[in-house]
Motif scaffolding. Structure first.
Motif, PDB file in Angstrom:
ATOM      1  N   ASN A 160       0.858  -1.197   0.051  1.00 14.62           N
ATOM      2  CA  ASN A 160      -0.072  -0.004   0.013  1.00 14.62           C
ATOM      3  C   ASN A 160       0.748   1.149  -0.182  1.00 14.62           C
ATOM      4  O   ASN A 160       2.002   1.142   0.504  1.00 14.62           O
ATOM      5  CB  ASN A 160      -0.736  -0.203   1.010  1.00 14.62           C
ATOM      6  N   LEU A 194      -3.346   4.859   2.316  1.00  9.53           N
ATOM      7  CA  LEU A 194      -3.773   5.704   1.256  1.00  9.53           C
ATOM      8  C   LEU A 194      -4.734   4.916   0.222  1.00  9.53           C
ATOM      9  O   LEU A 194      -4.707   3.652   0.684  1.00  9.53           O
ATOM     10  CB  LEU A 194      -2.966   6.920   0.624  1.00  9.53           C
ATOM     11  N   GLU A 195      -5.157   5.452  -0.703  1.00  9.44           N
ATOM     12  CA  GLU A 195      -6.324   4.800  -1.476  1.00  9.44           C
ATOM     13  C   GLU A 195      -5.595   3.613  -2.544  1.00  9.44           C
ATOM     14  O   GLU A 195      -6.270   2.810  -3.066  1.00  9.44           O
ATOM     15  CB  GLU A 195      -6.857   5.572  -2.314  1.00  9.44           C
ATOM     16  N   TYR A 196      -4.115   3.638  -2.467  1.00 10.78           N
ATOM     17  CA  TYR A 196      -3.730   2.694  -3.491  1.00 10.78           C
ATOM     18  C   TYR A 196      -3.278   1.311  -2.991  1.00 10.78           C
ATOM     19  O   TYR A 196      -2.519   1.362  -2.139  1.00 10.78           O
ATOM     20  CB  TYR A 196      -2.473   3.260  -4.260  1.00 10.78           C
TER      21      TYR A 196
END
Length: 121
Positions: A96, A108-110
């Motif tokens: 991540n 975070l979002e990834y």
């Protein structure tokens, strides 16, 4: 668009070692924290290790002294060296991109797609 691609999982006997790799796209890799998470069947995803942009690290208590997270900013890579593996380490491991601040890691979002690690005799 950020892409994270893990590799290096597999089947290993208890006491063995594996090295996971995560290749990250994006030109500002070095400014972000990176983390390794794992999720075993029927359990919640948990943070295994995190590393800040400057190299500071943190580990879950269950893996301290056995796992080592590292990064190579020139190659946009983050690694997880896993030694003395136990059956309870069996899980899907995912990397991540996040933030490392104040000794804590914030995802975070990834996320990558994950790589399976199975520890069994």
């Amino acid at each position: 668009q950020v892409q994270l691609v893990e590799s290096g999982g597999g089947l290993v006997q208890p006491g063995g070692s594996l090295r996971l790799s995560c290749a990250a796209s994006g030109s500002i890799f070095s400014t972000y924290g990176m983390g390794w998470y794992r999720q075993a069947p029927g359990k919640q995803r948990e943070l295994v290790a995190g590393i800040g942009s400057g190299g500071s690290t943190l580990y879950a208590d269950s893996v301290k002294g056995r796992f080592t997270i590292s990064r190579d900013n020139a190659k946009n890579m983050v690694y997880l060296q896993m030694n003395s593996l136990k059956p309870e380490d069996t899980a899907v491991y995912t990397c991540n991109r996040g933030t490392y601040y104040g000794g804590r890691y914030y995802p975070l979002e990834y996320w990558g797609q994950g790589t399976q690690v199975t520890v069994s005799s």
